[in-house]
Design a protein around this motif. Structure first.
Motif, short mmCIF file in Angstrom:
data_model
loop_
_atom_site.label_atom_id
_atom_site.label_comp_id
_atom_site.label_asym_id
_atom_site.label_seq_id
_atom_site.Cartn_x
_atom_site.Cartn_y
_atom_site.Cartn_z
N ILE A 78 36.13 64.84 -1.80
CA ILE A 78 35.16 63.78 -2.11
C ILE A 78 35.54 62.50 -1.38
CG2 ILE A 78 34.26 62.26 -3.92
CD1 ILE A 78 34.51 64.71 -5.83
N CYS A 79 36.81 62.11 -1.48
CA CYS A 79 37.27 60.87 -0.86
C CYS A 79 37.18 60.95 0.67
CB CYS A 79 38.70 60.55 -1.30
SG CYS A 79 38.82 60.12 -3.04
N ASN A 80 37.54 62.09 1.25
CA ASN A 80 37.44 62.24 2.71
C ASN A 80 36.00 62.18 3.18
OD1 ASN A 80 40.21 62.41 3.11
ND2 ASN A 80 40.23 64.65 2.93
N ALA A 81 35.11 62.85 2.44
CA ALA A 81 33.69 62.82 2.81
C ALA A 81 33.15 61.39 2.71
CB ALA A 81 32.88 63.76 1.91
N ALA A 82 33.56 60.67 1.67
CA ALA A 82 33.11 59.28 1.51
C ALA A 82 33.61 58.42 2.68
CB ALA A 82 33.60 58.72 0.18
N CYS A 83 34.85 58.60 3.08
CA CYS A 83 35.39 57.84 4.22
C CYS A 83 34.68 58.23 5.51
CB CYS A 83 36.89 58.08 4.37
SG CYS A 83 37.87 57.27 3.10
N ASP A 84 34.53 59.54 5.74
CA ASP A 84 33.90 60.01 6.98
C ASP A 84 32.48 59.49 7.15
OD1 ASP A 84 36.20 61.47 7.48
OD2 ASP A 84 35.31 63.41 6.92
N HIS A 85 31.77 59.36 6.03
CA HIS A 85 30.35 59.00 6.09
C HIS A 85 30.06 57.61 5.55
CE1 HIS A 85 29.29 62.98 7.48
NE2 HIS A 85 30.20 63.43 6.63
N ARG A 86 31.12 56.86 5.33
CA ARG A 86 31.01 55.46 4.91
C ARG A 86 30.17 55.30 3.63
NH1 ARG A 86 29.70 52.30 10.32
NH2 ARG A 86 29.12 50.81 8.74
N VAL A 87 30.44 56.17 2.68
CA VAL A 87 29.78 56.09 1.38
C VAL A 87 30.71 55.35 0.43
CG1 VAL A 87 28.89 57.40 -0.60
CG2 VAL A 87 28.50 58.23 1.75
N LYS A 88 30.29 54.19 -0.02
CA LYS A 88 31.08 53.44 -0.99
C LYS A 88 30.80 54.05 -2.36
CE LYS A 88 31.84 48.93 -2.97
NZ LYS A 88 31.27 47.62 -3.21
N VAL A 89 31.78 54.80 -2.86
CA VAL A 89 31.60 55.51 -4.12
C VAL A 89 31.58 54.49 -5.26
CG1 VAL A 89 32.56 57.28 -5.63
CG2 VAL A 89 32.72 57.55 -3.16
N HIS A 90 30.61 54.64 -6.13
CA HIS A 90 30.44 53.72 -7.26
C HIS A 90 31.69 53.71 -8.12
CE1 HIS A 90 28.85 52.14 -11.05
NE2 HIS A 90 27.89 51.61 -10.32
N GLU A 91 32.11 52.53 -8.56
CA GLU A 91 33.35 52.41 -9.33
C GLU A 91 33.32 53.21 -10.62
OE1 GLU A 91 30.78 48.81 -10.33
OE2 GLU A 91 31.47 49.69 -8.46
N GLY A 92 32.14 53.40 -11.21
CA GLY A 92 32.05 54.21 -12.41
C GLY A 92 32.42 55.66 -12.16
N PHE A 93 32.07 56.16 -11.00
CA PHE A 93 32.40 57.55 -10.66
C PHE A 93 33.87 57.67 -10.26
CE2 PHE A 93 32.90 61.11 -7.76
CZ PHE A 93 32.37 62.13 -8.51
N ILE A 94 34.32 56.76 -9.45
CA ILE A 94 35.68 56.87 -8.91
C ILE A 94 36.72 56.70 -10.01
CG2 ILE A 94 36.21 54.50 -8.21
CD1 ILE A 94 36.70 57.60 -6.04
N SER A 95 36.38 56.02 -11.10
CA SER A 95 37.36 55.81 -12.18
C SER A 95 37.72 57.10 -12.90
CB SER A 95 36.85 54.77 -13.16
OG SER A 95 35.73 55.27 -13.87
N ILE A 96 36.88 58.14 -12.82
CA ILE A 96 37.24 59.39 -13.49
C ILE A 96 38.01 60.32 -12.57
CG2 ILE A 96 35.38 59.33 -15.15
CD1 ILE A 96 34.10 61.62 -13.45
N VAL A 97 37.98 60.05 -11.27
CA VAL A 97 38.74 60.90 -10.35
C VAL A 97 40.04 60.24 -10.04
CG1 VAL A 97 36.73 62.07 -9.42
CG2 VAL A 97 37.62 60.07 -8.24
#
Length: 137
Positions: free
Chosen positions: A118-137
């Protein structure tokens, strides 16, 4: 433990911020049955109604093996959709991660790999993951 975590997140709308085996204690319930107790709850995240709904929607897609759609929702929730590079590629990578999780009999041994994907895909595609989602991972 998984049932308790899901109940925390989906029903009671909070997440223990430091959940690891050292903070899980097995005790006895009133009739001698085993009961889980979570220790060291100094870091707890409670979500806004919006964030809670978003988490349920995205994780619901993951649970139903609809990773591409979950990826699409992750992009919809970002503050900077215009910065996203190749949204379809991001969604395909999230879909592949969900398929890998589905096809792996020992999925819970692969959670770290899923988070990395998930984190690599977000970096590769410049997707700023919402803080609410990232807090559970």
């Amino acid at each position: 433990g998984i049932d308790a975590f899901c109940q925390m997140l989906f029903v009671h709308n909070f997440v223990h911020g430091d959940l690891h085996p050292g903070n899980v204690f097995i005790t006895t319930g009133p009739h001698g049955s085993p009961k889980l107790a979570f220790l060291d709850a100094g870091i707890v995240v409670e979500y806004s109604d919006f964030d809670h709904g978003m988490l349920i929607d995205i994780l619901g897609h993951f649970i139903n093996y609809e990773g591409y759609e979950g990826g699409r929702l992750m992009i919809e929730q970002t503050d900077s959709r215009s910065d996203v590079s190749d949204a379809d590629g991001f969604c395909r990578k999230i879909g592949a991660m969900v398929q890998m999780a589905r096809d792996t009999p020992t999925f819970f041994d692969q959670i770290g790999a899923c988070i990395s994907m998930i984190c690599n895909a977000a970096c590769d595609h410049r997707v700023k993951v919402h803080e609410g989602f990232i807090s559970i991972v």
